[in-house]
Motif scaffolding. Structure first.
Motif, PDB file in Angstrom:
ATOM      1  N   ILE A 439     -57.347 -49.818  34.724  1.00  0.00           N
ATOM      2  CA  ILE A 439     -58.054 -49.084  35.778  1.00  0.00           C
ATOM      3  C   ILE A 439     -58.296 -50.087  36.900  1.00  0.00           C
ATOM      4  CG2 ILE A 439     -60.202 -47.905  36.420  1.00  0.00           C
ATOM      5  CD1 ILE A 439     -60.513 -47.221  33.395  1.00  0.00           C
ATOM      6  N   TYR A 440     -57.827 -49.772  38.085  1.00  0.00           N
ATOM      7  CA  TYR A 440     -58.059 -50.641  39.237  1.00  0.00           C
ATOM      8  C   TYR A 440     -58.869 -49.861  40.256  1.00  0.00           C
ATOM      9  CZ  TYR A 440     -57.248 -53.439  43.455  1.00  0.00           C
ATOM     10  OH  TYR A 440     -57.420 -54.185  44.595  1.00  0.00           O
ATOM     11  N   LYS A 441     -60.017 -50.410  40.614  1.00  0.00           N
ATOM     12  CA  LYS A 441     -60.850 -49.759  41.622  1.00  0.00           C
ATOM     13  C   LYS A 441     -60.904 -50.614  42.874  1.00  0.00           C
ATOM     14  CE  LYS A 441     -65.707 -48.849  42.721  1.00  0.00           C
ATOM     15  NZ  LYS A 441     -67.097 -48.910  42.255  1.00  0.00           N
ATOM     16  N   SER A 442     -60.586 -49.997  43.996  1.00  0.00           N
ATOM     17  CA  SER A 442     -60.762 -50.678  45.271  1.00  0.00           C
ATOM     18  C   SER A 442     -62.167 -50.349  45.757  1.00  0.00           C
ATOM     19  CB  SER A 442     -59.728 -50.190  46.284  1.00  0.00           C
ATOM     20  OG  SER A 442     -60.084 -50.655  47.561  1.00  0.00           O
ATOM     21  N   LYS A 443     -63.009 -51.376  45.827  1.00  0.00           N
ATOM     22  CA  LYS A 443     -64.411 -51.125  46.168  1.00  0.00           C
ATOM     23  C   LYS A 443     -64.552 -50.619  47.597  1.00  0.00           C
ATOM     24  CE  LYS A 443     -66.901 -54.201  43.068  1.00  0.00           C
ATOM     25  NZ  LYS A 443     -67.712 -55.433  43.039  1.00  0.00           N
ATOM     26  N   LYS A 444     -63.687 -51.130  48.461  1.00  0.00           N
ATOM     27  CA  LYS A 444     -63.767 -50.738  49.861  1.00  0.00           C
ATOM     28  C   LYS A 444     -63.505 -49.239  50.004  1.00  0.00           C
ATOM     29  CE  LYS A 444     -61.308 -51.479  54.181  1.00  0.00           C
ATOM     30  NZ  LYS A 444     -60.034 -52.006  54.669  1.00  0.00           N
ATOM     31  N   HIS A 445     -62.525 -48.751  49.269  1.00  0.00           N
ATOM     32  CA  HIS A 445     -62.132 -47.352  49.420  1.00  0.00           C
ATOM     33  C   HIS A 445     -62.860 -46.423  48.445  1.00  0.00           C
ATOM     34  CE1 HIS A 445     -58.545 -49.791  50.686  1.00  0.00           C
ATOM     35  NE2 HIS A 445     -58.846 -49.135  51.780  1.00  0.00           N
ATOM     36  N   LEU A 446     -63.590 -47.016  47.509  1.00  0.00           N
ATOM     37  CA  LEU A 446     -64.240 -46.233  46.451  1.00  0.00           C
ATOM     38  C   LEU A 446     -63.248 -45.297  45.757  1.00  0.00           C
ATOM     39  CD1 LEU A 446     -67.727 -45.527  48.052  1.00  0.00           C
ATOM     40  CD2 LEU A 446     -67.237 -46.916  46.030  1.00  0.00           C
ATOM     41  N   PRO A 502     -65.718 -59.139  44.683  1.00  0.00           N
ATOM     42  CA  PRO A 502     -66.371 -58.351  45.751  1.00  0.00           C
ATOM     43  C   PRO A 502     -65.497 -57.198  46.258  1.00  0.00           C
ATOM     44  CG  PRO A 502     -66.677 -60.678  46.151  1.00  0.00           C
ATOM     45  CD  PRO A 502     -65.716 -60.566  45.001  1.00  0.00           C
ATOM     46  N   ASN A 503     -64.189 -57.305  46.099  1.00  0.00           N
ATOM     47  CA  ASN A 503     -63.312 -56.283  46.674  1.00  0.00           C
ATOM     48  C   ASN A 503     -62.745 -55.283  45.678  1.00  0.00           C
ATOM     49  OD1 ASN A 503     -63.562 -57.448  49.230  1.00  0.00           O
ATOM     50  ND2 ASN A 503     -62.003 -58.977  48.699  1.00  0.00           N
ATOM     51  N   TYR A 504     -62.700 -55.669  44.452  1.00  0.00           N
ATOM     52  CA  TYR A 504     -62.064 -54.772  43.491  1.00  0.00           C
ATOM     53  C   TYR A 504     -62.644 -54.960  42.094  1.00  0.00           C
ATOM     54  CZ  TYR A 504     -59.547 -59.132  42.775  1.00  0.00           C
ATOM     55  OH  TYR A 504     -59.254 -60.446  42.565  1.00  0.00           O
ATOM     56  N   GLU A 505     -62.332 -54.000  41.243  1.00  0.00           N
ATOM     57  CA  GLU A 505     -62.635 -54.132  39.820  1.00  0.00           C
ATOM     58  C   GLU A 505     -61.365 -53.787  39.078  1.00  0.00           C
ATOM     59  OE1 GLU A 505     -65.947 -51.711  38.613  1.00  0.00           O
ATOM     60  OE2 GLU A 505     -67.122 -52.285  40.363  1.00  0.00           O
ATOM     61  N   VAL A 506     -61.032 -54.562  38.086  1.00  0.00           N
ATOM     62  CA  VAL A 506     -59.884 -54.183  37.278  1.00  0.00           C
ATOM     63  C   VAL A 506     -60.248 -54.321  35.794  1.00  0.00           C
ATOM     64  CG1 VAL A 506     -58.795 -56.476  37.451  1.00  0.00           C
ATOM     65  CG2 VAL A 506     -57.396 -54.494  36.904  1.00  0.00           C
ATOM     66  N   LYS A 524     -53.918 -60.450  37.294  1.00  0.00           N
ATOM     67  CA  LYS A 524     -53.514 -60.912  38.631  1.00  0.00           C
ATOM     68  C   LYS A 524     -52.378 -60.072  39.172  1.00  0.00           C
ATOM     69  CE  LYS A 524     -54.275 -65.807  37.816  1.00  0.00           C
ATOM     70  NZ  LYS A 524     -53.509 -67.055  37.631  1.00  0.00           N
ATOM     71  N   SER A 525     -51.407 -59.810  38.303  1.00  0.00           N
ATOM     72  CA  SER A 525     -50.260 -59.016  38.743  1.00  0.00           C
ATOM     73  C   SER A 525     -50.707 -57.633  39.200  1.00  0.00           C
ATOM     74  CB  SER A 525     -49.259 -58.834  37.601  1.00  0.00           C
ATOM     75  OG  SER A 525     -48.866 -60.083  37.128  1.00  0.00           O
ATOM     76  N   ILE A 526     -51.603 -57.057  38.433  1.00  0.00           N
ATOM     77  CA  ILE A 526     -52.071 -55.716  38.800  1.00  0.00           C
ATOM     78  C   ILE A 526     -52.799 -55.751  40.141  1.00  0.00           C
ATOM     79  CG2 ILE A 526     -53.721 -53.899  38.179  1.00  0.00           C
ATOM     80  CD1 ILE A 526     -53.017 -54.504  35.217  1.00  0.00           C
ATOM     81  N   VAL A 527     -53.656 -56.752  40.276  1.00  0.00           N
ATOM     82  CA  VAL A 527     -54.407 -56.870  41.524  1.00  0.00           C
ATOM     83  C   VAL A 527     -53.457 -57.056  42.699  1.00  0.00           C
ATOM     84  CG1 VAL A 527     -56.017 -58.331  42.813  1.00  0.00           C
ATOM     85  CG2 VAL A 527     -56.519 -57.692  40.444  1.00  0.00           C
ATOM     86  N   ASN A 528     -52.494 -57.956  42.520  1.00  0.00           N
ATOM     87  CA  ASN A 528     -51.551 -58.208  43.610  1.00  0.00           C
ATOM     88  C   ASN A 528     -50.750 -56.959  43.957  1.00  0.00           C
ATOM     89  OD1 ASN A 528     -52.334 -60.820  43.910  1.00  0.00           O
ATOM     90  ND2 ASN A 528     -50.740 -61.660  42.571  1.00  0.00           N
ATOM     91  N   TRP A 529     -50.326 -56.282  42.903  1.00  0.00           N
ATOM     92  CA  TRP A 529     -49.532 -55.068  43.127  1.00  0.00           C
ATOM     93  C   TRP A 529     -50.359 -54.006  43.848  1.00  0.00           C
ATOM     94  CZ3 TRP A 529     -49.455 -49.925  41.578  1.00  0.00           C
ATOM     95  CH2 TRP A 529     -48.220 -49.267  41.730  1.00  0.00           C
ATOM     96  N   CYS A 530     -51.585 -53.817  43.393  1.00  0.00           N
ATOM     97  CA  CYS A 530     -52.436 -52.794  44.005  1.00  0.00           C
ATOM     98  C   CYS A 530     -52.770 -53.144  45.448  1.00  0.00           C
ATOM     99  CB  CYS A 530     -53.724 -52.609  43.206  1.00  0.00           C
ATOM    100  SG  CYS A 530     -53.452 -51.819  41.611  1.00  0.00           S
ATOM    101  N   LYS A 531     -52.908 -54.443  45.708  1.00  0.00           N
ATOM    102  CA  LYS A 531     -53.204 -54.848  47.092  1.00  0.00           C
ATOM    103  C   LYS A 531     -51.980 -54.645  47.978  1.00  0.00           C
ATOM    104  CE  LYS A 531     -56.912 -58.129  46.697  1.00  0.00           C
ATOM    105  NZ  LYS A 531     -57.263 -59.546  46.787  1.00  0.00           N
ATOM    106  N   VAL A 539     -56.322 -43.600  49.883  1.00  0.00           N
ATOM    107  CA  VAL A 539     -56.544 -43.025  51.200  1.00  0.00           C
ATOM    108  C   VAL A 539     -57.320 -44.087  51.967  1.00  0.00           C
ATOM    109  CG1 VAL A 539     -57.580 -41.121  52.475  1.00  0.00           C
ATOM    110  CG2 VAL A 539     -56.705 -40.738  50.169  1.00  0.00           C
ATOM    111  N   CYS A 540     -56.625 -44.819  52.831  1.00  0.00           N
ATOM    112  CA  CYS A 540     -57.266 -45.973  53.455  1.00  0.00           C
ATOM    113  C   CYS A 540     -58.084 -45.596  54.678  1.00  0.00           C
ATOM    114  CB  CYS A 540     -56.223 -47.015  53.819  1.00  0.00           C
ATOM    115  SG  CYS A 540     -55.524 -47.804  52.359  1.00  0.00           S
ATOM    116  N   GLU A 541     -57.454 -44.934  55.605  1.00  0.00           N
ATOM    117  CA  GLU A 541     -58.197 -44.600  56.814  1.00  0.00           C
ATOM    118  C   GLU A 541     -58.853 -43.246  56.705  1.00  0.00           C
ATOM    119  OE1 GLU A 541     -56.245 -45.525  60.699  1.00  0.00           O
ATOM    120  OE2 GLU A 541     -54.603 -46.016  59.334  1.00  0.00           O
TER     121      GLU A 541
END
Lengths: 545, 239
Positions: A439-446, A502-506, A524-531, A539-541
């Motif tokens: 599970i990868y959560k982008s904190k910025k995008h919730l 601060p930016n994500y949870e995995v 790390k791979s997951i984080v890099n891939w998701c970024k 949905v970024c913007e």
């Protein structure tokens, strides 16, 4: 949602087998014992335990913590750890210190990849016996909603005629707990017996109670209760509830709740029990979509928006976000949307594409005092939701939806969405081949992403454990957990890694490789891939106007 | 459709080389086309609202009418759902219903005026196995008579006649109330389909068709695909 969380002190790690000391206030032992189920699993032998230290963690810290115990601290800590019916004995968790640099974001992905043994994860399915899991969950959890005067409002077994066996069975216990809770007027929010955690949310004149034997922490249960309370508000709004109880403490709120509301509450509690990761991590799931398609849907929603549209959402089945339309000045709260999507897709069961729905809903985190009106139309199972503050603008929104859908079809957007839904997201897509699930959560995008083909219900206890092992006060926290002798094959073990920055949870789970270093690399791979693909994954913007 | 089948005939007759038949068919074809565009063809559109206690089967009635389907485990409606259905009243009259299927739950009561405000017709549904639902239906009837359009056509429908053995509301009682209040009356079963179409047909027959034609024509511009043809609109506009 995170702001509302009651933080608990989780620094202390109890010795295996340590049993909680019960707080005195709510104790009513004979009654409480009726609620307990005998422990289904015999504790593992100590010899089977394996501590898996994480880089940079000093065991000394743990010892020091232990010396500083005060009663509250013990209590909190035990709340956190004592309730797992099989956890405190067979797992060990070590957290990193906040200052630890876990990885450098500049790490070359190729290097990372090189470090990972190129081996497919063994099939973990045998280890996760679904039926067994379901059986375990039966009766392992219960929710009650009642008025401050003790009148039942909801329990998971409530039906439309208000036959409520659970309330009858548990009534004495509940009343005892609630009155001791109220008399003490107290800050007490949760307590734990050998196998069961009781957590309360006092939203006078409503009291919510969660009883869990599956090892959730106080803050997790509190979030779940908050979700149920928010659902009540979404149906009734706060002033309606307050008015109902004004000068009538004994009012029966069930008079104002209908089948639809019970069905909605049942659906939410089922989602909690079947494990909806979005409710745990406080984020919405989003679907993977080409940036150009997401941008196009965004500009269509912006261009076709009519003047009374306050919010708009395009949502796939299961509440997966495709795009959002919102005014610059207002954001949307995850809880409000989780509830809206749950209601919308519950209604979707018997409504077809040529129907249009007009749902009054109170977004309690947005404004608990008033209603908004949601226009809903389904296109290829995807819901287009347009929200207005004006109850009379149904036909305006209906026209707007026709224009939006027409344009979507013209630009093949529905086709692309359906393809994305069909393909889903697989661990194969990600250069972390040893991972069974993540599970990868982008904190910025919730928002969060996870592989879509796996039934997460069976992974619930692992994710719960990982989630609650994270130190939420730390800037960066990593937790590694290994479960030995899980599943049928005595050689197999399961390991998981939780990592919050601060930016994500995995959070990830693997079955074949349980070496900490490998898991860190996979993370790390997951984080890099998701970024790298964040514009496709999230949905970024959104369509902001 | 008729023109297609005629063309097929035409082709097969061609092969046989029978020219006189072709001429005959051509004449018949022209006659049909002429009938289709006759000024007597009418199209009208009406707003209809369903009201009644929770769980009496309003949505099931609508779904039987619109989709001819029934679901035993239907979720309770929240707010309201909007649907349309077009029926052919007779050879020359097409009626489109715009239907508001409202939630029966008490707390949505304050929203009801929004749905019945401009309604031409209302179906007040009760459940023949629940006595209380008839009382609720009576209350809805009074409210409509007081607050809705003066000329609103109201039908009282007792649903669930498939559950005859559990009947609590004798037909005569509801029927008497209906005739006293000047309502259309039906006993129906959304489950079996019994009586459902009749409600809508009878309502359509009772609605003041002519007065509806002009305004609805304009409102409905370019929306309904099932409309017989574009020509007859102009014609009936002037009629």
């Amino acid at each position: 949602m995170e702001d509302d969380r009651i933080s608990i002190d989780s620094d202390y790690i109890p010795e295996p087998g340590y049993r909680p000391q019960m707080p005195k206030r709510p104790q009513k032992k004979p009654s409480l014992s009726q609620l307990m189920v005998t422990r289904s699993k015999s504790p593992l032998k100590l010899a089977e335990l394996q501590a898996q230290p994480t880089t940079g963690v000093s065991m000394e810290n743990v010892g020091q913590e232990e010396n500083e115990l005060d009663t509250d601290r013990i209590y909190n800590t035990l709340n956190h750890y004592g309730s797992y019916h099989d956890s405190s004995n067979d797992q060990s968790t070590i957290r990193t210190t906040p200052t630890l640099t876990v990885y450098s974001e500049d790490d070359d992905l190729a290097n990372t990849l090189g470090e990972i043994i190129s081996q497919r994860s063994t099939d973990l399915k045998d280890n996760f016996d679904h039926e067994e899991q379901q059986e375990k969950l039966k009766g392992a959890k219960q929710f009650f909603i009642l008025s401050a005067a003790g009148k039942p409002i909801y329990s998971m077994s409530s039906d439309a005629d208000h036959n409520d066996d659970d309330f009858v069975n548990y009534n004495g216990i509940i009343q005892t707990i609630v009155s001791s809770f109220l008399v003490s007027g107290s800050s007490l929010k949760s307590f734990v017996t050998e196998s069961t955690r009781f957590t309360f949310l006092n939203q006078s004149p409503i009291i919510l109670l969660a009883i869990s034997k599956i090892g959730e922490s106080e803050s997790e249960l509190m979030n779940q209760l908050d979700l149920l309370y928010s659902f009540l508000l979404s149906a009734l709004s706060k002033p309606h509830i307050m008015r109902s109880f004004e000068n009538k403490e004994g009012f029966d709120l069930r008079k104002h709740l209908g089948r639809a509301d019970l069905s909605g509450l049942n659906l939410l509690t089922k989602e909690i029990i079947d494990f909806n990761p979005g409710l745990l991590v406080g984020a919405l799931q989003s679907i993977k979509l080409k940036k150009s398609i997401r941008d196009k849907s965004r500009s269509i929603m912006l261009n076709k928006r009519s003047k009374n549209v306050l919010y708009g959402m395009l949502v796939a089945p299961g509440g997966k976000l495709i795009n959002v339309l919102r005014p610059k000045s207002h954001t949307l709260h995850t809880t409000d949307l989780q509830i809206l999507f749950s209601i919308v897709f519950n209604q979707a069961k018997n409504h077809s594409e040529d129907e249009e729905l007009w749902l009054p809903i109170c977004f309690s985190k947005f404004n608990p005092n008033g209603f908004l009106y949601a226009f809903v139309k389904f296109v290829d199972q995807v819901a287009l939701i347009l929200i207005s503050a004006d109850r009379n603008c149904f036909f305006e929104l209906s026209e707007t939806s026709k224009k939006i859908i027409e344009d979507f079809k013209k630009h093949q957007i529905m086709k692309q969405i359906n393809e994305s839904l069909h393909h889903g997201l697989s661990t194969i897509d990600i250069p972390a081949p040893l991972i069974y699930h993540f599970i990868y959560k982008s904190k910025k995008h919730l928002q969060y992403v996870m592989p879509t083909s796996t039934n997460v219900t069976t992974l619930q206890r692992y994710y719960l454990r990982l989630y609650s092992s994270i130190d939420r006060d730390a800037k960066i926290s990593v937790s590694f957990i290994k479960w030995d002798n899980e599943g049928k094959d005595s050689n197999s073990s399961i390991a998981g890694l939780g990592w919050v920055s601060p930016n994500y949870e995995v959070y990830l789970i693997t079955g074949s490789i349980t070496k900490r270093e490998v898991l860190v690399n996979s993370a790390k791979s997951i984080v890099n891939w998701c970024k790298r693909y964040q514009e496709r994954l999230f949905v970024c913007e959104g369509a902001v106007f | 459709m008729s023109s297609n089948s005629i063309r097929q005939h035409t082709n097969s007759e061609f092969k046989r080389g029978n020219k006189s038949i072709i001429t005959e068919i051509q004449t018949e074809y022209n006659r049909i086309m002429a009938t289709n565009t006759s000024p007597e063809t009418r199209f009208a559109q009406f707003k209809l609202v369903l009201l009644g206690e929770s769980a009496v089967g309003k949505s099931s009635v609508v779904h039987r009418f619109v989709k001819d389907s029934f679901d035993d485990f239907r979720e309770s409606t929240i707010g309201a759902a909007f649907l349309t259905q077009t029926i052919q009243l007779d050879d020359t009259t097409t009626i489109k219903f715009e239907i508001w299927d409202t939630a029966g739950q008490e707390r949505y009561k304050s929203l009801a005026p929004m749905y019945y405000r401009n309604a031409n017709a209302a179906i007040v549904v009760y459940d023949i196995t629940q006595e209380s639902s008839l009382e609720r239906a009576k209350a809805w009837t009074k409210e409509l008579q007081r607050q809705a359009n003066q000329d609103i056509v109201i039908a009282l429908a007792g649903n669930k006649v498939d559950l005859e053995s559990q009947r609590q509301v004798p037909k005569e009682i509801a029927e008497t109330f209906a005739s006293e209040e000047g309502l259309l009356f039906f006993e129906v079963s959304a489950k079996s389909g019994e009586g459902i179409k009749e409600i809508f047909t009878k309502i359509a027959e009772k609605l003041p068709l002519e007065s509806q034609l002009k305004p609805n024509r304009l409102q409905n511009k370019g929306v309904d695909l099932q409309r017989p043809s574009t020509n007859n609109q102009k014609n009936s506009c002037c009629s």
